[in-house]
Design an enzyme around this catalytic site. Structure first.
Site, PDB file in Angstrom:
ATOM      1  N   LYS A  11      33.945  -9.516  10.862  1.00 53.91           N
ATOM      2  CA  LYS A  11      32.751  -9.917  10.749  1.00 53.91           C
ATOM      3  C   LYS A  11      32.497 -10.403   9.412  1.00 53.91           C
ATOM      4  CE  LYS A  11      27.860 -10.472  12.092  1.00 53.91           C
ATOM      5  NZ  LYS A  11      27.474 -10.875  10.830  1.00 53.91           N
ATOM      6  N   ASP A  13      29.835 -11.323   6.310  1.00 52.47           N
ATOM      7  CA  ASP A  13      28.517 -11.568   5.762  1.00 52.47           C
ATOM      8  C   ASP A  13      28.317 -12.796   5.042  1.00 52.47           C
ATOM      9  OD1 ASP A  13      25.774 -11.020   6.174  1.00 52.47           O
ATOM     10  OD2 ASP A  13      26.034  -9.164   4.718  1.00 52.47           O
ATOM     11  N   GLU A 146      30.983  -5.558   7.750  1.00 51.78           N
ATOM     12  CA  GLU A 146      29.927  -5.817   8.338  1.00 51.78           C
ATOM     13  C   GLU A 146      29.946  -5.505   9.895  1.00 51.78           C
ATOM     14  OE1 GLU A 146      26.044  -8.063   8.783  1.00 51.78           O
ATOM     15  OE2 GLU A 146      27.084  -6.862   7.253  1.00 51.78           O
TER      16      GLU A 146
END
Length: 296
Positions: A11, A13, A146
């Site tokens: 993931k 950011d 993240e």
């Protein structure tokens, strides 16, 4: 998810961006349809060099530091200094006249990799692992990332929210709507704190707390100028925030991202820290995220 029917990606950011390459020109669009080509010109220029005539890519533009970790704060500052802009591409919707949205994700990613390659430049293929979601999540958290995005390997591409893509964060984070602000005190400038809220199931803005840390001198001044242009006499929250005696109300159209430790039982953020503006999201869409998992 633990089963092998899922694949797991990092993931990032940053900002979710669609990139349309056609007739030698690349156009970048934010999730709410704004043209951000000029904002991320280096990404658009890199896309033009891809070995394809016409493609529609889905990915995340992020600022990557020397440690390899993405930082939303650095992205807000323009990714200068020790950070650089990178477009992590994780999906392929169209390729040279072929609509791939109905094709299984894993097949779309195979086709995407042949276009993007494995180079570590401005455009990068977002790789994945298959199965072992729990272990993948733990590795991401140990690396101070993240979190991860888990996706069904056999799923077609569907716009909007769904159950075939699941987000698991290592840290708590939430987008919120600004409904007011307070004046600075002492040596502070710009503003004291932002009053924040999220929409409930009926679309009403519920107060979720205030944030007064995370922005520096210049950012506080810029935020104050932005808020001054939105002032109103109407409290946009369903309830009156506790202790709100000297508050400037604003029209609830500004979205910010904050980090925090947890939600309290009365729906307030504990220890929130300002991360930046979310110009890619409409205020009307902001609701409370599902509870995130703690870092293992």
């Amino acid at each position: 998810p633990a089963g092998d029917e899922w694949l797991h990606e990092t993931k990032y950011d940053g900002y979710r961006i669609l990139c349309r390459l056609q007739r030698g020109r690349a156009v970048l669009s934010s999730r709410n349809g704004k043209d951000w080509t000029d904002r991320f010109r280096i990404v658009a220029d890199a896309a033009v060099a891809l070995p394809a005539r016409a493609v529609l890519l889905d990915g995340e533009v992020a600022a990557v530091g020397r440690d390899g970790v993405t930082s939303f704060g650095a992205l807000q500052r323009g990714a200068d200094g020790d950070a650089r802009l990178v477009y992590f591409v994780f999906d392929l919707l169209h390729a040279d006249g072929m609509d791939l949205t109905g094709v299984a994700l894993e097949a779309r990613k195979d086709a995407l990799r042949t276009i993007i390659g494995d180079a570590q430049g401005t455009l990068r293929y977002s790789d994945h692992v298959i199965g072992g979601g729990e272990a993948c999540f733990r590795r991401a958290c140990r690396a101070h990332l993240e979190g991860i995005i888990s996706k069904r390997r056999d799923a077609p591409y569907v716009g909007g929210r769904g159950r075939t893509w699941l987000k698991t964060k290592c840290v708590q984070g939430q987008e919120l709507v600004v409904g007011g602000f307070t004046d600075p005190e002492g040596t502070r400038v710009g503003l004291g704190a932002l009053l924040l809220g999220v929409h409930d199931v009926d679309g009403r803005l519920r107060y979720a707390g205030k944030v007064g840390t995370g922005f520096g001198h210049a950012e506080a001044v810029a935020l104050r100028a932005r808020m001054d242009a939105l002032t109103t006499n109407v409290n946009p929250f369903v309830e009156r925030p506790p202790g709100a005696t000297r508050v400037h109300w604003v029209r609830p159209v500004t979205v910010v991202e904050v980090g925090f430790t947890e939600w309290t039982t009365d729906g307030r953020l504990r220890h929130p820290t300002f991360r930046g503006l979310r110009e890619d999201k409409a205020a009307s869409t902001i609701t409370r995220d599902a509870p995130s998992r703690r870092t293992p």
